[in-house]
Design a protein around this motif. Sequence first.
Motif, PDB file in Angstrom:
ATOM      1  N   PHE A  17       0.789  -1.232   0.000  1.00 44.42           N
ATOM      2  CA  PHE A  17       0.000   0.000   0.000  1.00 44.42           C
ATOM      3  C   PHE A  17       0.820   1.281   0.000  1.00 44.42           C
ATOM      4  O   PHE A  17       0.241   2.366   0.020  1.00 44.42           O
ATOM      5  N   ASP A  18       2.125   1.188   0.017  1.00 42.26           N
ATOM      6  CA  ASP A  18       3.009   2.343  -0.080  1.00 42.26           C
ATOM      7  C   ASP A  18       2.673   3.376   0.993  1.00 42.26           C
ATOM      8  O   ASP A  18       2.809   3.111   2.165  1.00 42.26           O
ATOM      9  N   THR A  19       2.192   4.551   0.592  1.00 45.30           N
ATOM     10  CA  THR A  19       1.964   5.629   1.557  1.00 45.30           C
ATOM     11  C   THR A  19       0.501   5.808   1.952  1.00 45.30           C
ATOM     12  O   THR A  19       0.187   6.690   2.739  1.00 45.30           O
ATOM     13  N   SER A  20      -0.396   5.002   1.430  1.00 48.53           N
ATOM     14  CA  SER A  20      -1.808   5.180   1.762  1.00 48.53           C
ATOM     15  C   SER A  20      -2.162   4.586   3.120  1.00 48.53           C
ATOM     16  O   SER A  20      -3.261   4.795   3.619  1.00 48.53           O
ATOM     17  N   VAL A  21      -1.236   3.851   3.732  1.00 49.62           N
ATOM     18  CA  VAL A  21      -1.413   3.329   5.089  1.00 49.62           C
ATOM     19  C   VAL A  21      -0.213   3.792   5.906  1.00 49.62           C
ATOM     20  O   VAL A  21       0.927   3.568   5.520  1.00 49.62           O
ATOM     21  N   THR A  22      -0.484   4.466   7.026  1.00 44.68           N
ATOM     22  CA  THR A  22       0.596   4.960   7.878  1.00 44.68           C
ATOM     23  C   THR A  22       0.525   4.297   9.246  1.00 44.68           C
ATOM     24  O   THR A  22      -0.556   4.030   9.766  1.00 44.68           O
ATOM     25  N   VAL A  23       1.683   4.045   9.813  1.00 46.63           N
ATOM     26  CA  VAL A  23       1.760   3.454  11.145  1.00 46.63           C
ATOM     27  C   VAL A  23       1.590   4.561  12.171  1.00 46.63           C
ATOM     28  O   VAL A  23       2.280   5.580  12.133  1.00 46.63           O
ATOM     29  N   VAL A  24       0.653   4.362  13.092  1.00 50.44           N
ATOM     30  CA  VAL A  24       0.385   5.350  14.137  1.00 50.44           C
ATOM     31  C   VAL A  24       1.207   5.037  15.370  1.00 50.44           C
ATOM     32  O   VAL A  24       1.725   5.931  16.028  1.00 50.44           O
ATOM     33  N   GLY A  25       1.318   3.756  15.704  1.00 46.53           N
ATOM     34  CA  GLY A  25       2.087   3.366  16.882  1.00 46.53           C
ATOM     35  C   GLY A  25       1.908   1.897  17.188  1.00 46.53           C
ATOM     36  O   GLY A  25       1.256   1.157  16.445  1.00 46.53           O
ATOM     37  N   GLU A  26       2.499   1.501  18.318  1.00 43.78           N
ATOM     38  CA  GLU A  26       2.400   0.114  18.769  1.00 43.78           C
ATOM     39  C   GLU A  26       2.143   0.079  20.281  1.00 43.78           C
ATOM     40  O   GLU A  26       2.925  -0.497  21.029  1.00 43.78           O
ATOM     41  N   PRO A  27       1.035   0.662  20.742  1.00 40.31           N
ATOM     42  CA  PRO A  27       0.789   0.631  22.189  1.00 40.31           C
ATOM     43  C   PRO A  27       0.543  -0.802  22.657  1.00 40.31           C
ATOM     44  O   PRO A  27      -0.274  -1.524  22.079  1.00 40.31           O
ATOM     45  N   TYR A  28       1.279  -1.202  23.692  1.00 42.90           N
ATOM     46  CA  TYR A  28       1.180  -2.557  24.237  1.00 42.90           C
ATOM     47  C   TYR A  28       1.379  -3.612  23.144  1.00 42.90           C
ATOM     48  O   TYR A  28       0.714  -4.647  23.136  1.00 42.90           O
ATOM     49  N   GLU A  29       2.257  -3.316  22.193  1.00 45.16           N
ATOM     50  CA  GLU A  29       2.611  -4.186  21.070  1.00 45.16           C
ATOM     51  C   GLU A  29       1.455  -4.459  20.120  1.00 45.16           C
ATOM     52  O   GLU A  29       1.503  -5.384  19.321  1.00 45.16           O
ATOM     53  N   LEU A  30       0.402  -3.657  20.200  1.00 51.10           N
ATOM     54  CA  LEU A  30      -0.715  -3.763  19.256  1.00 51.10           C
ATOM     55  C   LEU A  30      -0.468  -2.768  18.123  1.00 51.10           C
ATOM     56  O   LEU A  30      -0.570  -1.553  18.314  1.00 51.10           O
ATOM     57  N   LEU A  31      -0.123  -3.283  16.965  1.00 56.54           N
ATOM     58  CA  LEU A  31       0.164  -2.424  15.821  1.00 56.54           C
ATOM     59  C   LEU A  31      -1.088  -1.639  15.438  1.00 56.54           C
ATOM     60  O   LEU A  31      -2.161  -2.208  15.259  1.00 56.54           O
ATOM     61  N   THR A  32      -0.939  -0.327  15.334  1.00 56.67           N
ATOM     62  CA  THR A  32      -2.051   0.551  14.983  1.00 56.67           C
ATOM     63  C   THR A  32      -1.672   1.315  13.728  1.00 56.67           C
ATOM     64  O   THR A  32      -0.637   1.982  13.689  1.00 56.67           O
ATOM     65  N   VAL A  33      -2.514   1.199  12.692  1.00 57.44           N
ATOM     66  CA  VAL A  33      -2.274   1.900  11.436  1.00 57.44           C
ATOM     67  C   VAL A  33      -3.487   2.758  11.112  1.00 57.44           C
ATOM     68  O   VAL A  33      -4.579   2.543  11.634  1.00 57.44           O
ATOM     69  N   GLU A  34      -3.262   3.735  10.239  1.00 58.39           N
ATOM     70  CA  GLU A  34      -4.335   4.624   9.808  1.00 58.39           C
ATOM     71  C   GLU A  34      -4.372   4.672   8.290  1.00 58.39           C
ATOM     72  O   GLU A  34      -3.324   4.663   7.638  1.00 58.39           O
ATOM     73  N   THR A  35      -5.576   4.721   7.742  1.00 58.56           N
ATOM     74  CA  THR A  35      -5.752   4.795   6.302  1.00 58.56           C
ATOM     75  C   THR A  35      -6.967   5.669   6.008  1.00 58.56           C
ATOM     76  O   THR A  35      -7.533   6.282   6.905  1.00 58.56           O
ATOM     77  N   ASP A  36      -7.373   5.698   4.740  1.00 54.31           N
ATOM     78  CA  ASP A  36      -8.542   6.497   4.370  1.00 54.31           C
ATOM     79  C   ASP A  36      -9.659   5.575   3.906  1.00 54.31           C
ATOM     80  O   ASP A  36      -9.484   4.380   3.748  1.00 54.31           O
ATOM     81  N   ARG A  37     -10.826   6.157   3.691  1.00 54.98           N
ATOM     82  CA  ARG A  37     -11.993   5.334   3.330  1.00 54.98           C
ATOM     83  C   ARG A  37     -11.853   4.688   1.961  1.00 54.98           C
ATOM     84  O   ARG A  37     -12.450   3.654   1.707  1.00 54.98           O
ATOM     85  N   GLU A  38     -11.050   5.258   1.057  1.00 58.51           N
ATOM     86  CA  GLU A  38     -10.861   4.684  -0.264  1.00 58.51           C
ATOM     87  C   GLU A  38     -10.011   3.410  -0.210  1.00 58.51           C
ATOM     88  O   GLU A  38     -10.101   2.554  -1.093  1.00 58.51           O
ATOM     89  N   THR A  39      -9.187   3.274   0.807  1.00 60.20           N
ATOM     90  CA  THR A  39      -8.244   2.161   0.908  1.00 60.20           C
ATOM     91  C   THR A  39      -8.706   1.078   1.874  1.00 60.20           C
ATOM     92  O   THR A  39      -8.203  -0.044   1.817  1.00 60.20           O
TER      93      THR A  39
END
Length: 167
Positions: A17-39
């Motif tokens: 997905f290149d740049t359309s998905v960004t990593v927000v963080g890993e609180p308590y080792e839970l990977l959290t990503v952010e994307t948009d409604r198109e993706t």
Amino acid sequence: MAKIPNEELIKAIADRFDTSVTVVGEPYELLTVETDRETIIDLLTFLKTDPALKFIFLTDITGIHYPEQEKPIGVIYHLHSLTTNARIRIKVFLADADVHIPTATVLWDGANWMERETYDLFGVLFDGHPDLRRILNVDDMTAFPMRKEFPLEDPNRVDKKDFYFGR
């Protein structure tokens, strides 16, 4: 199989997905990503069908309201890979005036009631949902109770005054 490290999961998502998905963080080792409604549907499909990842279990879909942000309404997806015991959280933020997002019922039948609950409490409209209507509140209700649009307490209450408590 062993648990997939978050670094491998991030690489697999970035490669696809290149740049359309960004990593927000890993609180308590839970990977959290952010994307948009198109993706979002492409990302969910990739995570579910990729033979190495196999995020076949949709744990939850819920919403959140941050009124101070530019895009205040968020839709949060929690996925679990039963074969690798990995989890991921995906966030999609929407503008207050345009709260449409594609339905995940095309991938998981269980998304039906989760999306209905998110619609009922936050007002998110899931495009393509087979039966999007209120599930917890009365049908003619006009507000969405989990949005932070109303004060938490009635300012006119007299039983909460300091002088009743010796202050």
